[in-house]
Design a protein around this motif. Structure first.
Motif, PDB file in Angstrom:
ATOM      1  N   GLY A 153      -1.193  -8.291  -2.348  1.00 53.01           N
ATOM      2  CA  GLY A 153      -0.769  -6.908  -2.183  1.00 53.01           C
ATOM      3  C   GLY A 153       0.385  -6.545  -3.090  1.00 53.01           C
ATOM      4  O   GLY A 153       0.447  -5.427  -3.616  1.00 53.01           O
ATOM      5  N   ASP A 169       0.697  -5.731   6.169  1.00 50.92           N
ATOM      6  CA  ASP A 169       0.512  -4.308   5.866  1.00 50.92           C
ATOM      7  C   ASP A 169       1.799  -3.511   6.111  1.00 50.92           C
ATOM      8  O   ASP A 169       2.135  -2.603   5.346  1.00 50.92           O
ATOM      9  CB  ASP A 169      -0.618  -3.725   6.716  1.00 50.92           C
ATOM     10  N   HIS A 223       3.745  -1.431   3.249  1.00 48.08           N
ATOM     11  CA  HIS A 223       3.976   0.001   3.443  1.00 48.08           C
ATOM     12  C   HIS A 223       5.453   0.336   3.308  1.00 48.08           C
ATOM     13  O   HIS A 223       5.828   1.356   2.712  1.00 48.08           O
ATOM     14  CB  HIS A 223       3.457   0.436   4.809  1.00 48.08           C
TER      15      HIS A 223
END
Length: 281
Positions: A94, A273, A277
Motif C-alpha cells: 500500500g 487500511d 487512510h
C-alpha cells in the motif's frame, strides 16, 4: 505467570536475601537483553526478498536496514522489543502504491542485526542516521517499544510529517513496572534494578523515566498522531496509548480495536487500511 517466569523471579527474590546487588545484576541482565529475536514470518518473505538491504554500525554493533522504493517520500517503520523490521511487510504494498518509500531496520539484538542488547539511545541513533540519509520522513510508523523510541528521536533533530503508534509504550517507567510485575520481584530487587538502569545504561542522564516518555513535554510536538491499541493487549496495556492521547490532546486520534492482541494487530487488514487512510488524509 509462566513456570519459567516464576522460577526466575523466585530465584532473584531468594538471592536478594543474601545479596541485593547480585540479584539486581541478574535482573538487569534479563531486562537489557532480548531473550528472542523474533522470527521472520512466512507472510513477510516476499516483501523482505524485494527489499534493498544495507548495514550500519552503531556502538560497535552491525545494524541491518531495509528499503523499498526509490528512497523518495520515506516512511520509517520502528519495531518493538523481541521483534524485527520485517513486521512492516503488510504495509509495504500500500505504501509503494502511494509513492512512498518504506524504510525499516533491525535494532541490535534483533532480527539480522548483531549484538545481544540494545537501548532507546541506540534506537534513536539509528533513526537519526536514517533521517540524515533520506531526509525528513513523511511519517513514522512505530510499534510497542518503538513508539517510545520514536517520540524520543523526534525530540532531537528528527522530523516527520505524521506519527502512527500501534500498541505503544507511552511511559518509559512502564517497562520497569511490567518487567518487575511479570517476575513478581520484591521491592529490594526492582529498586536495585532501577538504580542499575539509571547508572549502567544511562549514566549522567537525569530523570530518564520522564525524558524517555512519550507523555513528557507534549508541547514539543506539532504533528498529527494516530494511535491504535487493542483493548485485550496484555503485553502493553491500552492505558499507555490513552495516556499519550491525553497528553497530546487534539492532535491525536485514538482507535481501540478488539481481539487483535499485541502482535497480530500490525497485520490486520483493517488496521493496515486505517494507517494508509491516515497517511493519505
Amino acid at each position: 505467570m509462566s513456570i519459567a517466569a516464576a522460577l526466575v523471579g523466585g530465584t532473584l527474590n531468594t538471592t536478594s536475601l543474601a545479596s541485593r546487588r547480585l540479584a539486581g545484576r541478574g535482573a538487569f541482565a534479563l531486562f537489557s537483553t532480548p531473550l528472542r529475536r523474533g522470527r521472520l514470518r512466512p507472510a513477510e518473505l516476499d516483501q523482505i526478498a524485494g527489499a534493498r538491504t544495507a548495514t550500519m554500525t552503531v556502538e560497535g554493533k552491525s545494524v541491518r536496514t531495509y528499503r523499498w522504493g526509490s528512497g523518495e517520500r520515506p516512511i520509517l517503520f520502528v519495531h518493538g522489543w523481541w521483534s524485527r523490521g520485517s513486521r512492516v511487510a503488510p504495509l509495504v504494498p500500500g505504501l509503494l502504491a502511494r509513492g512512498y518509500s518504506p524504510i525499516s531496520f533491525d535494532a541490535p539484538g534483533h532480527g539480522e542485526s548483531g549484538g545481544r542488547s540494545t537501548t532507546i539511545m541506540e534506537y534513536r541513533e539509528i533513526i537519526r542516521r536514517l533521517h540524515a540519509e533520506y531526509g525528513d520522513f513523511e511519517a513514522i510508523v512505530a510499534h510497542s517499544f518503538g513508539v517510545a523510541a520514536s517520540f524520543y528521536a523526534l525530540r532531537d533533530e528528527v522530523r516527520a510529517g505524521r506519527l502512527v503508534g500501534v500498541s505503544g509504550v507511552g511511559e518509559f517507567g512502564y517497562l520497569l513496572e511490567k518487567f518487575s510485575g511479570h517476575l513478581k520481584l520484591r521491592d529490594r530487587v526492582s529498586g536495585e534494578l532501577r538504580r542499575l538502569i539509571e547508572d549502567g545504561l544511562f549514566p549522567g542522564r537525569p530523570d530518564i523515566w520522564r525524558n524517555f516518555s512519550a507523555t513528557h513535554r507534549p508541547e514539543e510536538f506539532d504533528l498529527p498522531i494516530l494511535l491504535i491499541h487493542d483493548d485485550g493487549d496484555s503485553m502493553v496495556l491500552p492505558e499507555q496509548s490513552r495516556r499519550i492521547a491525553a497528553a497530546h490532546g487534539d492532535r491525536v486520534r485514538l482507535i481501540v480495536t478488539n481481539g487483535l492482541g499485541h502482535n497480530k494487530i500490525l497485520a490486520d487488514p483493517g488496521v493496515v487500511d486505517t494507517v494508509l487512510h491516515f497517511l493519505d488524509s
